[in-house]
Design a protein around this motif. Structure first.
Motif, short mmCIF file in Angstrom:
data_model
loop_
_atom_site.label_atom_id
_atom_site.label_comp_id
_atom_site.label_asym_id
_atom_site.label_seq_id
_atom_site.Cartn_x
_atom_site.Cartn_y
_atom_site.Cartn_z
N ASP A 140 0.86 -1.18 0.00
CA ASP A 140 0.00 0.00 0.00
C ASP A 140 0.90 1.23 0.00
OD1 ASP A 140 -2.73 -1.13 0.26
OD2 ASP A 140 -1.90 -1.96 2.11
N ALA A 141 0.63 2.16 -0.91
CA ALA A 141 1.49 3.34 -1.03
C ALA A 141 0.67 4.60 -1.18
CB ALA A 141 2.42 3.18 -2.23
N VAL A 142 1.22 5.70 -0.67
CA VAL A 142 0.65 7.03 -0.88
C VAL A 142 1.67 7.82 -1.70
CG1 VAL A 142 -0.16 9.15 0.20
CG2 VAL A 142 -0.60 6.94 1.30
N HIS A 143 1.22 8.40 -2.80
CA HIS A 143 2.11 9.08 -3.75
C HIS A 143 1.85 10.58 -3.77
CE1 HIS A 143 3.01 5.10 -5.62
NE2 HIS A 143 1.75 4.86 -5.27
N SER A 144 2.92 11.35 -3.77
CA SER A 144 2.83 12.80 -4.03
C SER A 144 3.05 12.98 -5.52
CB SER A 144 3.88 13.55 -3.22
OG SER A 144 3.63 13.42 -1.83
N LEU A 145 1.99 13.21 -6.25
CA LEU A 145 2.06 13.20 -7.71
C LEU A 145 2.93 14.31 -8.28
CD1 LEU A 145 -1.68 12.37 -8.50
CD2 LEU A 145 0.21 10.80 -8.12
N ASP A 146 3.04 15.40 -7.55
CA ASP A 146 3.83 16.53 -8.06
C ASP A 146 5.32 16.38 -7.77
OD1 ASP A 146 3.56 16.77 -5.34
OD2 ASP A 146 3.14 18.93 -5.35
N LYS A 147 5.72 15.27 -7.15
CA LYS A 147 7.14 15.04 -6.87
C LYS A 147 7.72 13.89 -7.70
CE LYS A 147 7.01 16.91 -2.18
NZ LYS A 147 7.29 16.65 -0.74
N ASN A 148 6.91 13.37 -8.61
CA ASN A 148 7.36 12.30 -9.49
C ASN A 148 7.45 12.86 -10.90
OD1 ASN A 148 7.17 10.06 -11.43
ND2 ASN A 148 6.75 8.76 -9.65
N ASP A 149 8.68 12.98 -11.42
CA ASP A 149 8.89 13.63 -12.71
C ASP A 149 8.12 12.97 -13.84
OD1 ASP A 149 10.57 15.42 -11.49
OD2 ASP A 149 12.43 14.38 -12.04
N ILE A 150 8.07 11.64 -13.83
CA ILE A 150 7.35 10.93 -14.90
C ILE A 150 5.87 11.29 -14.87
CG2 ILE A 150 6.63 8.67 -15.75
CD1 ILE A 150 9.28 7.55 -14.73
N LEU A 151 5.28 11.26 -13.68
CA LEU A 151 3.85 11.55 -13.56
C LEU A 151 3.54 13.00 -13.90
CD1 LEU A 151 3.02 9.65 -10.25
CD2 LEU A 151 2.82 8.83 -12.61
N VAL A 152 4.38 13.92 -13.44
CA VAL A 152 4.15 15.34 -13.74
C VAL A 152 4.16 15.57 -15.24
CG1 VAL A 152 5.17 17.64 -13.58
CG2 VAL A 152 5.07 16.19 -11.55
N GLU A 153 5.15 15.01 -15.92
CA GLU A 153 5.28 15.21 -17.36
C GLU A 153 4.12 14.59 -18.13
OE1 GLU A 153 8.30 13.86 -20.93
OE2 GLU A 153 9.12 14.18 -18.92
N LEU A 154 3.75 13.36 -17.78
CA LEU A 154 2.71 12.67 -18.54
C LEU A 154 1.32 13.22 -18.25
CD1 LEU A 154 3.92 8.96 -18.49
CD2 LEU A 154 4.19 10.67 -20.27
N MET A 155 1.07 13.62 -17.03
CA MET A 155 -0.24 14.20 -16.74
C MET A 155 -0.42 15.54 -17.45
SD MET A 155 -1.07 13.13 -12.80
CE MET A 155 -1.26 11.40 -12.37
N LYS A 156 0.66 16.26 -17.62
CA LYS A 156 0.61 17.51 -18.39
C LYS A 156 0.38 17.19 -19.87
CE LYS A 156 3.36 20.71 -17.11
NZ LYS A 156 4.59 21.50 -16.84
N LYS A 157 1.09 16.19 -20.35
CA LYS A 157 0.96 15.79 -21.77
C LYS A 157 -0.46 15.36 -22.11
CE LYS A 157 2.67 12.44 -25.16
NZ LYS A 157 3.69 11.41 -25.46
N TYR A 158 -1.09 14.60 -21.20
CA TYR A 158 -2.43 14.08 -21.46
C TYR A 158 -3.54 14.95 -20.86
CZ TYR A 158 -0.22 9.83 -23.21
OH TYR A 158 0.52 8.93 -23.95
N ASN A 159 -3.17 16.16 -20.48
CA ASN A 159 -4.15 17.14 -19.93
C ASN A 159 -4.92 16.54 -18.76
OD1 ASN A 159 -3.60 19.20 -21.89
ND2 ASN A 159 -4.76 17.98 -23.38
N MET A 160 -4.18 15.90 -17.85
CA MET A 160 -4.80 15.25 -16.71
C MET A 160 -4.32 15.84 -15.39
SD MET A 160 -6.97 12.97 -17.69
CE MET A 160 -7.47 12.19 -19.23
N GLU A 161 -3.87 17.05 -15.40
CA GLU A 161 -3.35 17.67 -14.17
C GLU A 161 -4.50 17.94 -13.18
OE1 GLU A 161 0.23 20.45 -15.02
OE2 GLU A 161 -1.12 20.65 -16.74
#
Length: 333
Positions: free
Chosen positions: A312-333
């Protein structure tokens, strides 16, 4: 293989699950799948392996990444060589509709350990450890249900079998109803359902049917890690699928062969990891909890030790470079 690899794999499935979860119920299965694939491919870049994709998103001309034959990982001179089977998003139609049991999965084994299954259909029977040795794909559905019931010490009326909701499985449904066996129908994505047979709390005693061949290899890796049992047969349902098998070098004799779990995933140097994307029988789905954070639940297994870990994990999405970049790319911020 290094046991620490297990947690590295979880980070890969988590990345795919977190990004694709943003597409839940939005009707865009291709967008969800593309995001999961890209997240998984990016996450592999930091893992110290020299991996080759043997089960992936298709041939080079069909898939921009995680294609069959692609090299992934750091790939240094001393990185361990491994076969990789991936399904970044098992259940594309399900996530588009916001339905349960969507997962992201990876199977890894020593070089040459995973069957290079053709992208055709495969007939399968899967059971948990208590029914190991009781299944036989040469026998009828009715005979297999009876054999598993005896192995489990249950009446057939106390059993539950999982069957994909397709007309081609009418013969299984008829056999189960004749024996009074309960049937749990499911839609797309049979990996999660197959794994559920190895956990008593799911209530699923066996899975039978004809599903994807590549998914069968991933399933076999997980089932072997858990001590369950599986038999399969490459089962093309069209002339096009049959020709595809021939193109990949399969003979008629090989297509007729009943494959046991060791044919699908050799040895015990095997790892499996999965992260839930939507709520499922085994894993919770991704939960976005505000403050740019999200919770995930994953399972990771190792065949050599038989260890099964839930993470079980809790993620800070704005501290993961991959997630930040891809969520911006797919307009999912």
């Amino acid at each position: 293989m290094d046991r620490n690899l297990a947690l590295e794999l979880v980070r890969v499935t988590e990345a795919a699950a977190l990004v694709s979860s943003k597409f839940m119920g939005r009707g865009d299965k291709n967008g969800a799948d593309g995001a999961a694939v890209e997240a998984m491919r990016r996450a592999f870049e930091s893992i110290d392996i020299s991996g080759e994709v043997v089960i992936g998103e298709g041939e080079l001309d069909e898939a921009p990444m995680l294609y069959i034959g692609e090299k992934v990982g750091i790939c240094s001179s001393d990185s361990m060589e491994v076969d990789i089977a991936v399904d970044p998003l098992d259940g594309t139609t399900l996530i588009a509709k916001g339905l349960p049991n969507v997962i992201s999965v990876i199977a890894i084994g020593s070089k040459g350990s995973l069957l290079n299954a053709p992208d055709t259909y495969m007939k399968k029977i899967v059971v948990g450890p208590k029914a190991k040795g009781a299944i036989d794909l040469n026998k009828t559905a009715e005979e297999n249900i009876i054999a598993v019931s005896k192995a489990l010490g249950k009446k057939t009326t106390q059993m539950t079998i999982a069957v994909q909701d397709r007309e081609r499985h009418d013969y299984i449904v008829e056999a189960a109803r004749k024996l009074g066996t309960r049937i749990q129908m499911f839609g797309d994505g049979d990996v999660a359902t197959a794994i559920a047979t190895c956990f008593d709390e799911t209530g699923i005693d066996m899975m039978m049917g004809i599903g994807g061949g590549p998914e069968g290899v991933i399933t076999a890796t997980a089932i072997k890690c858990m001590g369950g049992d599986m038999q399969a047969q490459i089962y093309p349902l069209s002339e096009q699928e049959l020709n595809r098998c021939y193109e990949l070098g399969f003979t008629d004799e090989q297509l007729e062969k009943i494959l046991d779990i060791d044919d699908l995933a050799k040895g015990d140097n095997l790892f499996f990891a999965a992260t839930g994307i939507t709520e499922g029988d085994l894993l919770s789905g991704v939960k976005h909890i505000g403050g740019n954070r999200a919770k995930t639940q994953s399972v990771v297994m190792r065949a050599k030790t038989g260890t099964i870990r839930f993470v079980d994990a809790v993620h800070s999405l704005d501290k993961n470079d991959i997630l930040v970049e891809l969520m911006k790319k797919y307009n999912m911020e």
